[in-house]
Design a protein around this motif. Structure first.
Motif, PDB file in Angstrom:
ATOM      1  N   PHE A 129      -0.416 -48.267  -8.587  1.00 52.01           N
ATOM      2  CA  PHE A 129       0.908 -49.141  -9.408  1.00 52.01           C
ATOM      3  C   PHE A 129       2.074 -48.249  -9.644  1.00 52.01           C
ATOM      4  CE2 PHE A 129       0.450 -53.488  -8.855  1.00 52.01           C
ATOM      5  CZ  PHE A 129       1.774 -53.771  -8.411  1.00 52.01           C
ATOM      6  N   PHE A 133       4.691 -45.773  -7.882  1.00 49.07           N
ATOM      7  CA  PHE A 133       6.854 -46.015  -8.171  1.00 49.07           C
ATOM      8  C   PHE A 133       7.124 -44.739  -9.376  1.00 49.07           C
ATOM      9  CE2 PHE A 133       6.044 -50.510  -6.435  1.00 49.07           C
ATOM     10  CZ  PHE A 133       6.463 -50.144  -5.919  1.00 49.07           C
ATOM     11  N   TRP A 147      -3.995 -62.376  -4.180  1.00 49.70           N
ATOM     12  CA  TRP A 147      -4.965 -61.979  -3.820  1.00 49.70           C
ATOM     13  C   TRP A 147      -5.667 -62.259  -5.549  1.00 49.70           C
ATOM     14  CZ3 TRP A 147      -7.160 -55.588  -4.036  1.00 49.70           C
ATOM     15  CH2 TRP A 147      -8.447 -55.818  -4.400  1.00 49.70           C
ATOM     16  N   LEU A 186      -8.069 -61.261  -8.360  1.00 44.39           N
ATOM     17  CA  LEU A 186      -8.882 -60.634  -8.413  1.00 44.39           C
ATOM     18  C   LEU A 186      -9.893 -61.015  -8.918  1.00 44.39           C
ATOM     19  CD1 LEU A 186      -6.246 -58.118  -8.775  1.00 44.39           C
ATOM     20  CD2 LEU A 186      -8.748 -56.989  -7.775  1.00 44.39           C
ATOM     21  N   LEU A 215      -6.743 -61.795 -13.399  1.00 42.27           N
ATOM     22  CA  LEU A 215      -5.845 -61.336 -13.036  1.00 42.27           C
ATOM     23  C   LEU A 215      -5.363 -61.214 -11.492  1.00 42.27           C
ATOM     24  CD1 LEU A 215      -4.260 -57.963 -13.468  1.00 42.27           C
ATOM     25  CD2 LEU A 215      -6.743 -57.350 -12.181  1.00 42.27           C
ATOM     26  N   LEU A 245      -2.687 -60.397  -8.265  1.00 42.69           N
ATOM     27  CA  LEU A 245      -1.378 -59.913  -7.219  1.00 42.69           C
ATOM     28  C   LEU A 245      -1.495 -60.283  -6.329  1.00 42.69           C
ATOM     29  CD1 LEU A 245      -3.716 -56.149  -7.529  1.00 42.69           C
ATOM     30  CD2 LEU A 245      -2.179 -57.213  -8.788  1.00 42.69           C
ATOM     31  N   LEU A 248       5.777 -56.178  -5.428  1.00 38.30           N
ATOM     32  CA  LEU A 248       4.617 -56.169  -5.900  1.00 38.30           C
ATOM     33  C   LEU A 248       4.246 -57.245  -7.010  1.00 38.30           C
ATOM     34  CD1 LEU A 248       2.436 -52.880  -4.945  1.00 38.30           C
ATOM     35  CD2 LEU A 248       2.448 -54.957  -4.052  1.00 38.30           C
ATOM     36  N   ASN A 249       3.498 -57.312  -7.371  1.00 39.70           N
ATOM     37  CA  ASN A 249       3.340 -57.994  -8.984  1.00 39.70           C
ATOM     38  C   ASN A 249       2.273 -57.972  -9.397  1.00 39.70           C
ATOM     39  OD1 ASN A 249       6.104 -58.857  -9.348  1.00 39.70           O
ATOM     40  ND2 ASN A 249       6.319 -60.665  -8.384  1.00 39.70           N
ATOM     41  N   ALA A 250       1.530 -58.172 -10.675  1.00 38.24           N
ATOM     42  CA  ALA A 250       0.784 -57.825 -10.919  1.00 38.24           C
ATOM     43  C   ALA A 250       0.895 -59.421 -12.065  1.00 38.24           C
ATOM     44  CB  ALA A 250      -0.367 -57.062 -11.615  1.00 38.24           C
ATOM     45  N   TYR A 267      -1.465 -61.408 -15.109  1.00 39.66           N
ATOM     46  CA  TYR A 267      -2.537 -60.868 -16.198  1.00 39.66           C
ATOM     47  C   TYR A 267      -3.076 -61.787 -16.958  1.00 39.66           C
ATOM     48  CZ  TYR A 267      -6.610 -59.428 -19.059  1.00 39.66           C
ATOM     49  OH  TYR A 267      -7.345 -59.023 -19.123  1.00 39.66           O
ATOM     50  N   LEU A 276       3.403 -57.552 -14.045  1.00 44.99           N
ATOM     51  CA  LEU A 276       4.027 -56.022 -14.388  1.00 44.99           C
ATOM     52  C   LEU A 276       4.592 -56.111 -12.883  1.00 44.99           C
ATOM     53  CD1 LEU A 276       4.251 -53.031 -14.970  1.00 44.99           C
ATOM     54  CD2 LEU A 276       2.334 -53.256 -13.703  1.00 44.99           C
ATOM     55  N   ALA A 295       7.135 -54.662  -9.108  1.00 47.27           N
ATOM     56  CA  ALA A 295       8.413 -53.556  -8.507  1.00 47.27           C
ATOM     57  C   ALA A 295       9.313 -54.101  -7.021  1.00 47.27           C
ATOM     58  CB  ALA A 295       7.536 -52.245  -8.213  1.00 47.27           C
TER      59      ALA A 295
END
Lengths: 443, 1062
Positions: free
Chosen positions: A14, A18, B492, B494, B498, B500, B552-554, B556, B569, B571
Motif C-alpha cells: 500500500f 501511494f 479478499w 485474509l 483483515l 482487503l 484499494l481498502n484494507a 481491520y 486504510l 486510497a
C-alpha cells in the motif's frame, strides 16, 4: 506468523504504491486541452518565440504603440498636428492636444495605458522566469538571444512608462520597475533609480545579444544601443549618449540610403520597428485622420514646417493625391502607404540627431544634421553662417525632429526632455490650466 | 475473532459439554426436573421471537414463539439458562430454587456483523463504533414518499437536505434540482470566478456539476463518485439505501471533496436463493397546477391598457387618432366574443409509466442479478418529457476467501423540451387574440398588420406571434445522454480480522443535444426580410465524459476483552475527462430539412463553434480508526490526504483530520433500568473538510493564443490572468454534537444535533496594484460561518405484530444560518455595482433594480434580502413612500437607501409523517413545512407592478387593486399613464418582502398487499403482490402566493404502482 507477515506485506505494498513522489507526479501532470498551460507553451523554443510574438502583439494594441502611443495621444500632446477640432476629434485626443491631462478621458486612458504596459511587462517577466527555468532547452545562442530580447523590451517599456508618468528630474518619483510576476506591489524609486535599472537591463541585454543579428522587427543589439543613446540623453549624460549613437552609426550596419518619398517611415533605417497587424493598423489611423475625427496638418502648417520647396521627401506627409474632390479626408501618405504598418520604434536618424545634440561645437552638430538632410533630399547643407550658435543649432535640431518624427509620438518626449515652455509649443491650440508633461498615474 | 480461535473454542466447548453432562447426571439423581416458562424481550420491552434458550451444559434447547415466550422442559433446579439471539448479547441466568418463571432482556450487541452499519461509501462501520452524523434511508422508504424522484423524496425525509425551489422552471421534467446539505458554505459562484447562475447542468460531467453549483454535495454510487444527473435518472427500484453524511467525522475520508456533505447510494446486491423475479410497474399522471394564475380576461386587459395610455398620445394628435383606431379594432374583437384562455393551450396531463423487471438469485459461490427498466414520463407542457432506459447486471463469485464481483449498467435518457416554447409566452399572450382561424388552423401572426387594416401606424406592442404555431412545425429540441458504467470489486478476506478490497470503476457518458428551429418558427418572424438566407437554425452538442477510478481498502477488526478496534486504510485514484463541442448553423428554409448538413452555412461572425475540455486528476488516501470500550465509550479518528490537479502548484496536497467521541450512557452500570429512558447516546465530532469546486485554471498560468492577429504571420500567445500557485482548497471546520434518546420502551425516540461549520479560506478575487500587470487574482480570502440544528422525533405508537397493526408518527425540523465572516476588498466594488441604479455591465438595462440584488457584508447573513424600506402607498397620491437611510421620507427610490430587510432562509424547515399499517393496508402521509423565512415576491411585483401592458397580459389586480383615486388605501401603487412604453416599474422595495411559511401535503400513499393466501395470487404463482397509490404535492397552505413556474408550470403528481415477486 504467516498471517502477520502477510499483513506486513500488504501494508508495505500500500505504502509503496501511494508514496508521495508518485502521487505528486500523477496529480501534477494534467495538461488542460485547449487551454494551454505554461508548462506546455514553454516546452519548445517555438513556444518561447510565440510568447514573444504575443508580447509584440500586445505592444501593437490600440492603447499602446498601435495607435495612442504613436500617432494618437502622444502625437497630439507632441503638437504634431494643428487641425484638432474640439467638436469632431475624440475628447481624448482634444484633451491630449490641450494638455488637459487631468481630464476624465485622459485619466481613464492613462490608467488603461499603465495597466496594459505593465500587463505586457508581466508577460515578459513570466517569459524570463521560464527562460531561466528551462535553460537546458535552448540550442545554440538561443538562450542568450531570447533573454537579451526580453531584457531589452522590458527596459524599453519601463523607459517609456517613466517618460510618460514621471517628471524628468532625477530626484523625482520614478515608476515601479517590475522584474518578477508577483502579486506584491513594487514601490516606485526615483527617476534616477528607474533609469539605472533600465540601463542595467540594457547592459545585460547588450552583452547577450549578437552584433551580427540585423533583423529589425525584433529588439536586437543595435536596438539596445540606440535605446541606450536615447536614454543617456534623457538623463543628460551626453558622453555616453554620443558613445552609443556613434557605435550604431560606425557599425555601418545601417545607412541613410533611402532615396524616395515612398516610405516616410524610412523603414530600412529602423533599428527596431514594431509590426502592427495590418487590419487593425489601417482602422487605427483612419479613426484619427478620417471622418469624423479629421485630425491633421493644414497645408499652411505643412509649408511652415517643411518650407516652400517640395524637395524634402518628408513634405509628402500629406499627399493631396490620395484625397478626392468630394471632400473625403486626405489621409497622410506617411501612414497610408503599403507596409506602413511596420512602425518604427527606434530610427537611425535619431542617432544622428543625438550626436548633433551632444556635439561639442556647432559645426560638428551641423555635420550630423546635414547627413540626414542630404538623405532626405535637402541638398543645401546648413552652415555656421545660417546657424551661428548653440541656440540656433537647438532650433534646427527641433525642426529636424518635427519633420522627421511627425505622427510617431516622439515629439512629446522631445519637448518634455527640453522642458519646453507650454507657450512655446507649436500651433495655436489652447493650453489647459496647470499643464504638465507628466501623465496621471492610476496607483 | 479468527477462524482458528473459533475452532479451538468449539473444541473447548465439547470438553466442557462432556463435563457438564456428567454433572447433569449427578444432579438428576437428587432433584426433580421441572419445566421453566419465561419470556425473552429486547431492551425496550419488545418480545423477541426465535430467540434460543438452552440449559447450559445440556442439549436441552427451545426457541421463543412470536410473543417471545418459551417453555423449556426437563430443567434441573439451580441450572444455568442461557438466552441468545442474533445481534444481541447472550445472557445467562442461574435458576433460584423453586423458580419456574424467568425473564430475559437481551441488549443489542454493537459488535456483531448483523448489526446496523453506517456506509460511508468508503467503509462500513457499525453504528456503535461511529461517532459522526449520518442518516440512512431505505430505498423502500424513499419509494413510498415519491416513487419518481428520489432526490425530492430525500429532501422531504431529511431536514438537512434542501432543494432550492425553482419558480422559473417549475416541474420541468428535464431540469435538475439545486441540492444542498446543511446550507451553503460558498458565496455565489459569480463572485468566485465561476459562471453567473448556480443552476445544475445535466451534461454528465462530474466537474462542471460542481463549477455550476459549488455547494452541491458529493454523490457516491457504490463507492464511486457520480453526477447528480445519474442519481436523477436512476431507477428507484435499484436503490437499497441512501445515506446522507453530514459532519466531519462522517465525511472526512473524502478529504478535499467533503465540505458540502456526501450522499452515498448503495444499490441492491444479489441475494442467494433460487431465481427470484420481481416486477414493478408505476403509472403516473401529472396534473398541471394553474391555480396561482389570476390573469385579466380580454375585456379587463383592454381596459387596463386603455388606462395605461397605450391607446393615446397627448403630444401627437395624428398618432393619438391612429392608436384609437387600434383600440377600436381590439374592442371589436372583444365585443365579438374573443377571449382565448391561453394558459390551457400548451398544457396537458402528463402520463408516465415506469416498469422495472429484475431477476436475481444464486447458489453456492455464485450470485447474480439482472435488471431492466423503462421509464417514460411526460411533462405537463405538451411534447415535453423524459424517457429513460436502463439495463444492469451484477455477478459475484466466491473462491475460498476471495469474492469477485462485477456490475455493469447501461442507461439512455432522452429529455424532450417542449416545442411549444416557454410557458411565459402563453401567460403573457393577450386574450383578445384568436388562437385558431375559422378552419381550426393555428394562426401564426395574431393580429393583421397595419397596412392590412389600413391603419397609419403599427399596432401598439408591435407584431404578436402565436407560440403555439411552432407546435405544427418539425421543431427539434431534445437532449440525450448515453451512459455506461462498469465496476469490478475484489474482496479478499485474509483473516477474520483483515479484509482487503480493490475496486476499479469506469464510467463513460456521451451527452448530446439537438435544437432545430425551421425558418417558419416564430423566433425568426422579426428578421424574415433582413436575414432571409440565414433564417432557420440548427444547433448540435456532442460530448464525451469519462471517469476512471481505482480504490484499494484494507479493513481491520480486533476485539480484545471489552475493547474493539476497527481500522480502515484506503486510497482512491480518480481521473475525469470531459469534452464537448457545440456547433450552430444557419439558414434552413423548410422544416423537413431538419439536418445539420442542410444549412446554408455558419454564421461565423457571431457564433463560433465552441469546445470545452476539462481534465482532472485526484488522489485521496485515508486512514480511519475507531475504538470502542465496553459498548460505552467510542473514539474515532480519521485522517485524509487529498491531492488534486486543481490545486495551485505550491499546494497540490492537502491533509484533513477529524475526530469524534461517543458515549453510550444507557450502557453505564449506574444507569438503572427504568421505565422512562432506555436509550441515551451522546456523540460529538470535530474536523476539517475541503471543497475543490473551482476551475483548475485559477491555479495554473494559462496562455491564450491569438488567432485574430499575427506578428509577421507568426502566431502569438500571451497570458492574461495571474495564476495563484499558492491557491488552496477551501477548508471547512465542522463541529457536531448529537444526542439520541429512547423513551418509554421505544414508544418515543428523539435525536437532536447541533452543528457549526466555519470556512475561512473561500476563494475570492483580490484587487492588486495594476503595476503587477494584472487587475486581480484569486486567493483564499473569504470566510463563512454556518450554524444550525436538527431534531427528529419518532414515535411508534402501535406495534402489534400479532394483529399486524403498526402506526408510527414522526416529526423532524432543521435550521441553519450562514453568515459571512471575511471578505476580500474586491467585494466592495461588486457591492457598489449592486447598489447603483443602472447595471454597470449593461447600462441599457433599466430593470436592473427590480430584483433584489445580493450584498455581501461581514457579519451579515448571505441570504439577506436588501431592499428600500417602504411605508406603503400614499393614499393621497398613489405613490410609494420610501424611508431613506437618514430616516426621512421620500417618493424617490434610490439604490443607496437599500437595507437588509429579511432573511430568506427559513428558521425551521422539516416534515411530519404518519405511517400506518393495518393488516394488509398501508397509509402513509407526509407533510413538509417551512416557517420563519421571507421571500421577495418577485412574481407578484412582476405581474402586478412591473408590468408592460403593451407587450403582455398581467395579473387582474392591475385593474382591481391598484390605487386609483385619492383616498384609496391600496397595497399597490397607481398605474402610470405611459403610452410610449407601457412599462410600469417598481424597484426592489420592502413592500413585496413577504413571509414564506408553508405547509404542504408532500406525499400521500395508500397501499395494499394482497395476502399470499388469496386464490388468484396462488393461481398466478405470485408472491406478495403490492398495490400502491401515491399523490405528491396534493395540498399546499402558504402565506405567500406566487405564480409558481414562469417558464414551465408546476404540477401535482399522482402515481399508481404494482409490484410483485414470482
Amino acid at each position: 506468523m504467516r498471517i502477520v507477515s502477510n499483513k506486513i506485506l500488504v501494508m508495505t505494498g500500500f505504502l509503496v504504491l501511494f508514496s508521495m513522489a508518485a502521487c505528486k507526479k500523477w496529480v501534477d501532470n494534467t495538461p488542460q486541452p485547449l487551454q494551454v498551460d505554461e508548462s506546455k507553451v514553454f516546452s519548445t523554443e517555438q513556444g518561447f518565440r510565440e510568447t514573444l510574438n504575443g508580447v509584440y502583439l500586445q505592444m501593437g494594441a490600440e492603447t499602446l504603440y498601435g495607435k495612442e502611443m504613436t500617432m494618437g495621444v502622444l502625437s497630439l500632446a507632441g503638437r504634431n498636428f494643428d487641425v484638432v477640432n474640439a467638436n469632431t476629434a475624440t475628447k481624448l485626443h482634444y484633451q491630449a492636444a490641450t494638455y488637459n491631462f487631468t481630464a476624465l478621458e485622459m485619466t481613464t486612458y492613462t490608467a488603461k495605458l499603465w495597466n496594459k504596459m505593465y500587463a505586457t511587462i508581466a508577460n515578459l517577466n513570466n517569459l524570463l522566469d521560464n527562460i531561466e527555468r528551462r535553460k537546458a532547452l535552448f540550442t545554440g545562442q538561443n538562450y542568450n538571444t531570447f533573454k537579451g530580447e526580453v531584457l531589452a523590451l522590458r527596459a524599453y517599456l519601463h523607459f517609456d512608462l517613466l517618460r510618460m508618468f514621471s517628471p524628468i528630474e532625477a530626484g523625482a518619483i520614478g515608476i515601479p520597475y517590475v522584474t518578477a510576476v508577483n502579486p506584491g506591489q513594487v514601490q516606485s524609486g526615483t527617476v534616477g533609480n528607474t533609469l539605472d535599472k533600465c540601463i542595467a537591463d540594457l547592459t545585460a541585454a547588450e552583452a547577450l545579444l549578437s552584433a551580427t543579428d540585423l533583423t529589425n522587427i525584433r529588439m536586437t543589439k543595435w536596438g539596445v544601443k540606440g535605446l541606450l543613446a536615447r536614454l543617456y540623453l534623457y538623463r543628460s549624460d551626453k558622453v555616453k549618449a554620443a558613445e552609443n549613437a556613434l557605435a550604431v552609426i560606425n557599425s555601418n550596419n545601417f545607412a541613410l540610403t533611402v532615396s524616395s518619398n515612398a516610405d516616410l517611415f524610412f523603414a530600412k533605417e529602423s533599428l527596431f520597428k514594431l509590426q502592427i497587424f495590418a487590419n487593425n493598423y489601417f482602422a487605427y489611423f483612419r479613426s484619427i485622420f478620417g471622418a469624423p475625427s479629421l485630425i491633421g496638418l493644414a497645408a499652411t502648417s505643412q509649408v511652415a514646417i517643411y518650407g516652400t520647396a517640395n524637395t524634402d521627401y518628408r513634405k509628402s506627409f500629406i499627399d493631396v493625391n490620395t484625397g478626392n474632390a468630394l471632400g473625403t479626408p486626405i489621409l497622410p501618405k506617411k501612414f497610408n502607404a503599403t507596409a506602413a504598418n511596420s512602425f518604427p520604434m527606434l530610427r537611425l536618424s535619431e542617432q544622428y540627431y543625438i550626436l548633433a545634440e551632444c556635439a561639442n561645437d556647432v559645426a560638428t552638430g551641423l555635420n550630423y544634421l546635414n547627413q540626414v538632410r542630404a538623405a532626405r533630399n535637402l541638398s543645401a547643407p546648413l552652415t555656421t553662417v545660417n546657424v551661428p550658435d548653440a541656440a540656433a543649432l537647438t532650433t534646427e535640431i527641433t525642426n529636424e525632429y518635427r519633420k522627421e518624427f511627425i505622427g510617431e509620438g516622439q515629439m512629446f518626449f522631445y519637448y518634455k526632455r527640453k522642458n519646453t515652455a507650454f507657450t512655446a509649443l507649436p500651433f495655436a491650440l489652447p493650453i489647459a490650466a496647470n499643464p504638465s508633461y507628466t501623465f496621471v498615474r492610476p496607483e | 475473532m479468527n477462524s482458528n480461535t473459533i475452532i479451538s473454542n468449539k473444541k473447548r466447548y465439547r470438553k466442557a459439554i462432556l463435563l457438564m453432562l456428567l454433572n447433569v447426571f449427578a444432579t438428576a439423581l437428587f432433584a426433580q426436573n421441572v419445566a421453566v416458562k419465561g419470556i425473552v424481550k429486547d431492551e425496550i420491552g419488545e418480545p423477541l421471537s426465535g430467540a434460543v434458550v438452552m440449559q447450559v451444559g445440556t442439549t436441552n434447547t427451545t426457541r421463543t414463539d412470536k410473543d417471545g415466550a418459551f417453555e423449556l422442559k426437563n430443567v434441573a433446579p439451580g441450572a444455568t439458562l442461557r438466552a441468545s439471539y442474533v445481534g444481541r448479547n447472550t445472557v445467562e441466568l442461574i435458576l433460584k430454587p423453586g423458580e419456574i418463571k424467568v425473564k430475559f432482556t437481551l441488549k443489542n450487541s454493537n459488535l456483531t456483523l448483523k448489526e446496523v452499519t453506517v456506509n460511508t461509501g468508503l467503509y462500513k462501520r457499525p453504528v456503535g463504533n461511529f461517532t459522526g452524523s449520518a442518516k440512512t434511508y431505505s430505498g423502500e422508504a424513499l419509494k413510498t414518499v415519491n416513487p419518481r424522484n428520489v432526490i425530492s423524496a430525500l429532501a422531504v425525509l431529511d431536514p438537512s437536505v434542501r432543494i432550492a425551489q425553482n419558480n422559473v422552471l417549475g416541474s420541468d421534467p428535464n431540469s435538475l434540482p439545486n441540492l444542498q446539505i446543511r446550507g451553503a458554505n460558498n458565496l455565489p459562484v459569480s463572485l468566485q470566478g465561476g459562471s453567473a447562475v448556480a443552476n445544475p447542468v445535466s451534461n454528465g460531467d462530474i466537474m462542471s456539476n460542481y463549477l455550476s453549483n459549488p455547494n452541491q454535495p458529493l454523490i457516491i454510487l457504490d463507492g464511486f463518485e457520480t453526477t447528480l444527473q445519474t442519481l436523477f435518472d436512476m431507477d428507484v427500484n435499484l436503490i437499497a439505501n441512501i445515506t446522507v453524511l453530514k459532519d466531519a467525522a462522517a465525511t472526512v475520508a473524502y478529504g478535499s471533496k467533503a465540505a458540502n456533505g456526501v450522499i452515498v447510494i448503495e444499490t441492491k446486491q444479489p441475494v442467494p436463493g433460487k431465481l427470484r423475479v420481481t416486477y414493478s410497474v408505476y403509472a403516473n399522471a401529472d396534473l398541471v397546477d394553474l391555480t396561482s394564475y389570476n390573469l385579466m380576461n380580454a375585456e379587463q386587459l383592454l381596459e387596463a391598457q386603455r388606462l395605461t395610455g397605450i391607446f393615446s398620445d397627448p403630444n401627437n394628435q395624428y398618432n393619438d387618432l391612429a392608436k384609437k383606431q387600434w383600440y377600436d379594432y381590439r374592442l371589436g374583437q372583444v365585443r365579438s366574443g374573443v377571449d382565448t384562455y391561453w394558459l390551457s393551450q400548451p398544457v396537458q396531463t402528463g402520463l408516465g409509466l415506469n416498469q422495472s423487471l429484475s431477476l436475481g438469485g444464486g447458489a453456492g459461490p455464485l450470485r447474480y442479478s439482472f435488471g431492466l427498466n423503462y421509464n417514460t414520463a411526460e411533462g405537463v407542457m405538451k411534447d415535453s418529457g423524459r424517457d429513460r432506459y436502463s439495463l444492469n447486471y451484477n455477478v459475484s463469485y466466491l473462491v475460498k476467501n476471495i469474492r469477485f464481483s462485477n456490475s455493469m449498467a447501461v442507461g439512455y435518457t432522452k429529455g424532450n423540451n417542449s416545442v411549444w416554447g416557454s410557458y411565459e409566452s402563453y401567460v403573457n399572450q393577450f386574450p383578445y387574440f384568436r388562437n385558431k382561424d375559422a378552419n381550426g388552423n393555428l394562426i401564426k401572426v395574431l393580429e393583421p398588420s397595419s397596412s392590412a387594416l389600413d391603419f397609419i401606424i403599427q399596432a401598439p406592442g408591435g407584431t404578436f406571434a402565436n407560440p403555439a404555431y411552432n407546435s405544427t412545425l418539425n421543431v427539434k429540441d431534445y437532449s440525450t445522454i448515453l451512459s455506461l458504467t462498469n465496476n469490478t470489486n475484489v474482496e479478499w478476506s485474509l483473516t477474520d480480522e483483515l479484509k482487503l478490497t480493490g475496486s476499479l470503476g469506469w464510467s463513460s457518458n456521451s451527452p448530446g443535444a439537438e435544437a432545430f428551429y425551421p425558418a417558419d418558427h416564430t423566433k425568426f418572424l422579426a428578421n424574415v426580410i433582413v436575414q432571409q438566407p440565414n433564417i432557420g437554425s440548427y444547433q448540435q452538442l456532442k460530448g464525451k465524459n469519462s471517469a476512471l477510478s481505482g480504490r484499494l481498502n484494507a479493513s481491520y477488526h480486533l476485539s480484545l476483552g471489552k475493547s474493539t478496534i476497527l481500522a480502515n486504510l484506503g486510497a482512491t485514484l480518480q481521473k475525469t475527462s470531459s469534452n464537448s463541442t457545440t456547433v450552430q448553423v444557419y439558414g434552413i428554409p423548410n422544416d423537413y430539412l431538419g439536418e445539420l448538413g442542410l444549412a446554408n452555412g455558419f454564421d461565423y461572425t457571431s457564433v463560433k463553434p465552441r469546445s470545452s475540455n476539462n481534465l482532472t486528476k485526484n488522489l485521496s488516501n485515508f486512514f480511519s480508526v475507531s475504538y470502542n470500550y465496553d459498548n460505552r465509550y467510542t473514539a474515532e479518528f480519521t485522517v485524509n490526504q487529498s491531492g488534486s490537479s486543481q490545486f495551485g502548484s505550491n499546494s497540490k496536497f492537502a491533509t484533513f483530520y477529524a475526530g469524534g467521541l461517543a458515549w453510550n450512557i444507557a450502557n453505564e452500570k449506574w444507569f438503572k433500568p427504568n421505565d422512562i429512558i432506555q436509550v441515551a447516546k451522546l456523540n460529538a465530532s470535530i474536523g476539517t473538510t475541503g471543497n475543490q469546486n473551482f476551475s483548475s485554471d485559477m491555479a495554473s498560468q494559462v496562455y491564450t493564443y491569438n488567432y485574430l492577429n499575427n506578428y509577421r504571420l507568426m502566431v502569438g500567445s500571451s497570458t492574461l490572468s495571474f495564476a495563484n500557485p499558492d491557491l488552496k482548497w477551501q477548508q471547512t471546520l465542522k463541529a457536531n454534537i448529537g444526542l439520541n434518546l429512547g423513551f418509554f420502551k421505544g414508544k418515543l425516540n428523539a435525536n437532536v444535533e447541533f452543528f457549526r461549520e466555519t470556512t475561512d479560506n473561500l476563494i475570492l478575487p483580490l484587487d492588486i496594484a495594476p503595476s503587477t500587470g494584472f487587475a486581480n487574482y484569486q486567493d483564499n480570502l473569504g470566510g463563512t460561518k454556518n450554524e444550525g440544528w436538527e431534531v427528529g422525533i419518532t414515535a411508534p405508537i402501535i406495534r402489534n405484530s400479532a394483529r399486524n397493526v403498526f402506526w408510527t408518527v414522526s416529526v423532524n425540523a432543521g435550521h441553519f444560518n450562514t453568515t459571512i465572516t471575511r471578505l476580500s476588498p474586491a467585494v466592495t466594488a461588486i457591492n457598489n455595482g449592486f447598489n447603483s441604479n443602472l447595471d454597470p455591465n449593461n447600462l441599457e438595462d433599466t430593470r436592473y433594480q427590480t430584483k433584489p440584488l445580493p450584498r455581501f457584508e461581514v457579519g451579515q447573513s448571505m441570504n439577506r434580502i436588501w431592499a428600500v424600506p417602504s411605508l406603503g402607498i400614499d393614499p393621497a397620491s398613489g405613490k410609494e413612500v420610501f424611508v431613506k437611510l437618514n430616516g426621512s421620507y421620500t417618493f424617490t427610490w434610490d439604490a443607496r437607501d437599500k437595507r437588509p430587510i429579511a432573511e430568506t432562509t427559513a428558521k425551521i424547515k422539516g416534515s411530519a409523517s404518519s405511517n400506518l399499517t393495518y393488516k394488509n393496508f398501508i397509509l402513509n402521509v407526509i407533510f413538509s413545512y417551512q416557517y420563519g423565512g421571507y421571500m421577495y415576491n418577485q412574481t407578484l411585483v412582476d405581474r402586478v407592478e412591473n408590468v408592460n401592458l403593451m407587450a403582455g397580459n398581467a395579473d387582474l389586480r392591475v385593474l382591481t387593486e391598484r390605487w386609483k383615486q385619492p383616498g384609496d388605501h391600496s397595497s399597490f401603487k397607481s398605474l402610470v399613464a405611459n403610452g410610449a412604453q407601457g412599462f410600469q416599474q417598481t424597484n426592489v422595495t420592502s413592500r413585496f418582502v413577504q413571509k414564506d411559511n408553508f405547509l404542504q401535503l408532500a406525499s400521500l400513499t395508500v397501499g395494499y398487499t394482497v395476502p399470499s393466501t388469496a386464490k388468484w395470487v396462488k393461481a398466478a404463482h405470485l408472491s406478495a403482490p403490492k398495490f400502491m397509490i401515491t399523490q405528491n404535492d396534493l395540498v399546499r397552505f402558504a402565506t405567500i402566493k406566487t405564480e409558481r413556474g414562469t417558464s414551465y408550470p408546476f404540477a401535482r403528481s399522482l402515481n399508481f404502482g404494482i409490484s410483485t415477486n414470482f
